[in-house]
Design an enzyme around this catalytic site. Structure first.
Site, PDB file in Angstrom:
ATOM      1  N   GLU A  89       0.823  -1.205   0.000  1.00  0.00           N
ATOM      2  CA  GLU A  89       0.000   0.000   0.000  1.00  0.00           C
ATOM      3  C   GLU A  89       0.864   1.265   0.000  1.00  0.00           C
ATOM      4  OE1 GLU A  89      -3.964  -1.770   2.145  1.00  0.00           O
ATOM      5  OE2 GLU A  89      -2.465  -0.877   3.434  1.00  0.00           O
ATOM      6  N   CYS A 102       3.586   8.427   1.498  1.00  0.00           N
ATOM      7  CA  CYS A 102       4.111   7.460   2.451  1.00  0.00           C
ATOM      8  C   CYS A 102       4.269   6.146   1.679  1.00  0.00           C
ATOM      9  CB  CYS A 102       3.092   7.339   3.591  1.00  0.00           C
ATOM     10  SG  CYS A 102       3.493   6.125   4.833  1.00  0.00           S
ATOM     11  N   CYS A 109       6.409  -7.294   6.892  1.00  0.00           N
ATOM     12  CA  CYS A 109       7.514  -6.811   7.724  1.00  0.00           C
ATOM     13  C   CYS A 109       7.901  -7.904   8.700  1.00  0.00           C
ATOM     14  CB  CYS A 109       7.093  -5.560   8.492  1.00  0.00           C
ATOM     15  SG  CYS A 109       8.441  -4.788   9.419  1.00  0.00           S
ATOM     16  N   CYS A 113       6.393  -5.881  15.502  1.00  0.00           N
ATOM     17  CA  CYS A 113       5.833  -5.000  16.531  1.00  0.00           C
ATOM     18  C   CYS A 113       4.347  -5.353  16.645  1.00  0.00           C
ATOM     19  CB  CYS A 113       6.012  -3.533  16.145  1.00  0.00           C
ATOM     20  SG  CYS A 113       7.733  -3.090  15.824  1.00  0.00           S
ATOM     21  N   CYS A 116       1.334  -3.103  15.362  1.00  0.00           N
ATOM     22  CA  CYS A 116       1.356  -2.644  13.970  1.00  0.00           C
ATOM     23  C   CYS A 116       0.732  -3.710  13.065  1.00  0.00           C
ATOM     24  CB  CYS A 116       2.793  -2.364  13.561  1.00  0.00           C
ATOM     25  SG  CYS A 116       3.005  -2.021  11.799  1.00  0.00           S
ATOM     26  N   GLY A 159       6.736  -2.246   5.939  1.00  0.00           N
ATOM     27  CA  GLY A 159       8.106  -2.741   5.878  1.00  0.00           C
ATOM     28  C   GLY A 159       9.109  -1.898   6.631  1.00  0.00           C
ATOM     29  N   GLU A 160      10.294  -2.463   6.789  1.00  0.00           N
ATOM     30  CA  GLU A 160      11.391  -1.796   7.496  1.00  0.00           C
ATOM     31  C   GLU A 160      12.447  -1.418   6.455  1.00  0.00           C
ATOM     32  OE1 GLU A 160      12.326  -0.438  10.382  1.00  0.00           O
ATOM     33  OE2 GLU A 160      14.248  -0.165   9.367  1.00  0.00           O
ATOM     34  N   SER A 189      12.120   6.132   8.007  1.00  0.00           N
ATOM     35  CA  SER A 189      11.663   5.802   9.348  1.00  0.00           C
ATOM     36  C   SER A 189      12.079   4.378   9.656  1.00  0.00           C
ATOM     37  CB  SER A 189      10.138   5.931   9.405  1.00  0.00           C
ATOM     38  OG  SER A 189       9.659   5.591  10.688  1.00  0.00           O
ATOM     39  N   SER A 212      11.254   4.982  15.329  1.00  0.00           N
ATOM     40  CA  SER A 212      10.019   4.598  16.010  1.00  0.00           C
ATOM     41  C   SER A 212      10.377   4.121  17.406  1.00  0.00           C
ATOM     42  CB  SER A 212       9.318   3.501  15.211  1.00  0.00           C
ATOM     43  OG  SER A 212       9.028   3.997  13.926  1.00  0.00           O
ATOM     44  N   LEU A 213      10.320   5.036  18.349  1.00  0.00           N
ATOM     45  CA  LEU A 213      10.839   4.747  19.694  1.00  0.00           C
ATOM     46  C   LEU A 213       9.789   4.021  20.557  1.00  0.00           C
ATOM     47  CD1 LEU A 213      13.598   5.328  20.973  1.00  0.00           C
ATOM     48  CD2 LEU A 213      12.561   7.292  22.115  1.00  0.00           C
ATOM     49  N   HIS A 214       8.687   4.678  20.829  1.00  0.00           N
ATOM     50  CA  HIS A 214       7.531   4.116  21.544  1.00  0.00           C
ATOM     51  C   HIS A 214       7.768   3.765  23.013  1.00  0.00           C
ATOM     52  CE1 HIS A 214       5.822   4.203  17.629  1.00  0.00           C
ATOM     53  NE2 HIS A 214       6.419   3.120  17.186  1.00  0.00           N
ATOM     54  N   ASN A 288      -3.277   3.888  16.518  1.00  0.00           N
ATOM     55  CA  ASN A 288      -4.432   3.578  15.675  1.00  0.00           C
ATOM     56  C   ASN A 288      -4.857   2.135  15.905  1.00  0.00           C
ATOM     57  OD1 ASN A 288      -4.925   6.004  14.068  1.00  0.00           O
ATOM     58  ND2 ASN A 288      -2.823   5.689  13.403  1.00  0.00           N
ATOM     59  N   CYS A 331      -1.264   5.572  10.285  1.00  0.00           N
ATOM     60  CA  CYS A 331       0.001   4.972  10.709  1.00  0.00           C
ATOM     61  C   CYS A 331      -0.223   3.583  11.286  1.00  0.00           C
ATOM     62  CB  CYS A 331       0.653   5.822  11.789  1.00  0.00           C
ATOM     63  SG  CYS A 331       1.090   7.450  11.220  1.00  0.00           S
TER      64      CYS A 331
HETATM   65  N1  SAH Z   1       9.359   0.026   9.930  1.00  0.00           N
HETATM   66  C1  SAH Z   1       9.476   1.457   9.945  1.00  0.00           C
HETATM   67  C2  SAH Z   1       8.499   2.190   9.070  1.00  0.00           C
HETATM   68  C3  SAH Z   1       7.048   1.738   9.020  1.00  0.00           C
HETATM   69  S1  SAH Z   1       5.957   2.067  10.348  1.00  0.00           S
HETATM   70  C4  SAH Z   1       9.364   1.957  11.354  1.00  0.00           C
HETATM   71  O1  SAH Z   1       9.087   1.177  12.248  1.00  0.00           O
HETATM   72  O2  SAH Z   1       9.605   3.131  11.577  1.00  0.00           O
HETATM   73  C5  SAH Z   1       5.612   3.786  10.352  1.00  0.00           C
HETATM   74  C6  SAH Z   1       5.269   4.293  11.755  1.00  0.00           C
HETATM   75  O3  SAH Z   1       3.957   3.874  12.175  1.00  0.00           O
HETATM   76  C7  SAH Z   1       6.229   3.778  12.815  1.00  0.00           C
HETATM   77  O4  SAH Z   1       6.576   4.829  13.669  1.00  0.00           O
HETATM   78  C8  SAH Z   1       5.379   2.755  13.532  1.00  0.00           C
HETATM   79  O5  SAH Z   1       5.850   2.459  14.811  1.00  0.00           O
HETATM   80  C9  SAH Z   1       4.038   3.431  13.534  1.00  0.00           C
HETATM   81  N2  SAH Z   1       2.924   2.556  13.861  1.00  0.00           N
HETATM   82  C10 SAH Z   1       2.826   1.231  13.662  1.00  0.00           C
HETATM   83  N3  SAH Z   1       1.628   0.768  14.083  1.00  0.00           N
HETATM   84  C11 SAH Z   1       0.953   1.837  14.555  1.00  0.00           C
HETATM   85  C12 SAH Z   1      -0.350   2.016  15.090  1.00  0.00           C
HETATM   86  N4  SAH Z   1      -1.186   0.994  15.214  1.00  0.00           N
HETATM   87  N5  SAH Z   1      -0.717   3.261  15.449  1.00  0.00           N
HETATM   88  C13 SAH Z   1       0.116   4.305  15.294  1.00  0.00           C
HETATM   89  N6  SAH Z   1       1.354   4.210  14.779  1.00  0.00           N
HETATM   90  C14 SAH Z   1       1.770   2.976  14.418  1.00  0.00           C
END
Ligand code: SAH
Length: 356
Positions: A89, A102, A109, A113, A116, A159-160, A189, A212-214, A288, A331
């Site tokens: 997508e 995007c 991937c 995570c 995601c 994907g990463e 990212s 993507s720290l979280h 999300n 996202c």
């Molecule tokens: N693999 C890369 C790029 C793809 S994800 C990465 O991890 O950065 C793009 C962004 O969306 C990342 O910051 C990811 O952590 C975030 N993301 C993934 N699932 C999400 C969700 N359910 N709600 C909000 N952000 C999310």
């Protein structure tokens, strides 16, 4: 891998393909592909027989499967089927002054995570550079048709990107050198693949880095972002510092706020401390919803409280708008298999441009 697609060919390969033609043909076709963003059939300055041959030997990488539009036409999501049947997508977002695309860098991937949708679906394969570049070309064409200008590319789709470094980097170069977007308008990212960040720091174009720290403590991050077990926070910070130093680009951290999980006062305190050392910008996004993760996003008041806790500690912080939620284009919601199983709401007929 399948046969190379239109934007997988580099200039040398195109020159070989056009052997026997006048030399200016290479420039014509190259400009047709990268400046006019034309289909070979529409390159009217090229003889008809050659146009037909080019259409045959330079096939599209992306076949449109579905298109969904949201936010009053300002967000467009495309689901594409690739030559081998894999699906990815792309999301185009129009803002008043500019448009951002995007792009996906892999089908699926492997980073797993849990929150995601793409991570829940698992890994299929790397995209080729041509498959990545063509996503930008399609978005740019659409932006033009909508009277807009595509100004930014973010590698935040499926994907990463740093796990597919070579193809990603070849795509970045094509986007920069031939589609004409500046390095400061390209953002990669990553989940935090340290060797990839180091390679990026040494690379020949200073693109933006988003991590993507979280979570800013290893125990919680191991849980949310499993690759943290391999590249823990201290090591990640060193690689980020190297990137900032070498490229002069501002680093940003993505933080998906998960209710009761990473939105507590101590999370803000740790994040502020981690970001301060790197002078990073923090992007907050309420998580999300995705099918495979029960916990919900932090409600708006909580997001505001968390933002304030960071700002009070001197952190440079913004709350990201959640575009495309209603069409699963927000996202972390990109998951091609789910998009196929469930019809995408608010679909509208394809335009003539997309039929080509
Ligand atoms: N693999 C890369 C790029 C793809 S994800 C990465 O991890 O950065 C793009 C962004 O969306 C990342 O910051 C990811 O952590 C975030 N993301 C993934 N699932 C999400 C969700 N359910 N709600 C909000 N952000 C999310």
């Amino acid at each position: 891998m399948a046969a190379p697609t239109r934007y997988d060919l580099d200039r040398g390969a195109l020159t070989e393909l056009l052997a026997g033609q006048p030399r200016y043909r290479v420039d014509q076709v190259w400009a047709g592909l990268h400046e006019q963003l034309a289909e070979p059939e529409d390159m009217t300055n090229v003889p008809l027989a050659l146009r037909r041959r080019l259409a045959e030997v330079l096939p599209d990488a992306l076949a449109l499967t579905t298109e969904a539009v949201a936010d009053g036409g300002d967000t467009v999501k495309w689901l594409w089927t690739l030559g081998d049947g894999s699906r990815v997508e792309t999301v185009l977002m129009h803002y008043p002054q500019r448009s951002t695309v995007c792009v996906s860098s892999q089908a699926g991937c492997a980073m797993a995570c849990g929150f995601c949708a793409t991570g829940q679906a698992g890994f299929t394969r790397h995209l080729t550079s041509g498959e990545i570049v063509e996503q930008v070309v399609r978005a740019s064409r659409r932006a033009r048709a909508d009277g807009r200008r595509l100004a930014n590319v973010v590698f935040m789709g499926m994907g990463e990107p740093l796990a597919n470094f070579d193809h990603t980097w070849a795509a970045v170069h094509r986007i920069h050198d031939d589609l004409g977007l500046g390095a400061r308008h390209i953002t990669i990212s990553t989940v935090g693949i340290v060797p990839g960040i180091r390679r990026l720091a040494d690379a020949d174009l200073p693109v933006n880095l988003a991590v993507s720290l979280h979570a800013a403590d290893d125990e919680l991050r191991n849980e949310l972002v499993p690759i943290n077990k391999r590249y823990p926070l201290a090591v990640l910070a060193e690689a980020c510092a190297e990137h900032v130093e070498r490229t002069g680009r501002r680093l940003s951290f993505e933080w998906a706020l998960i209710d009761g999980v990473n939105d507590r006062p101590q999370d803000a305190a740790r994040l502020a401390a981690y970001a301060r050392g790197l002078r990073a910008h923090v992007n907050l996004i309420p998580l999300n919803p995705t099918p495979g993760y029960a916990t919900r996003g932090t409600p708006p008041e909580g997001v505001e409280r968390f933002r304030r806790e960071l700002a009070d500690r001197g952190t440079n912080v913004t709350v990201r708008d959640t575009r495309g939620t209603s069409i699963d284009a927000a996202c972390g919601q990109l998951a091609a298999s789910a998009a196929v199983a469930a019809p995408i709401p608010r679909r509208r007929p394809r335009t003539a441009d997309e039929h080509r």
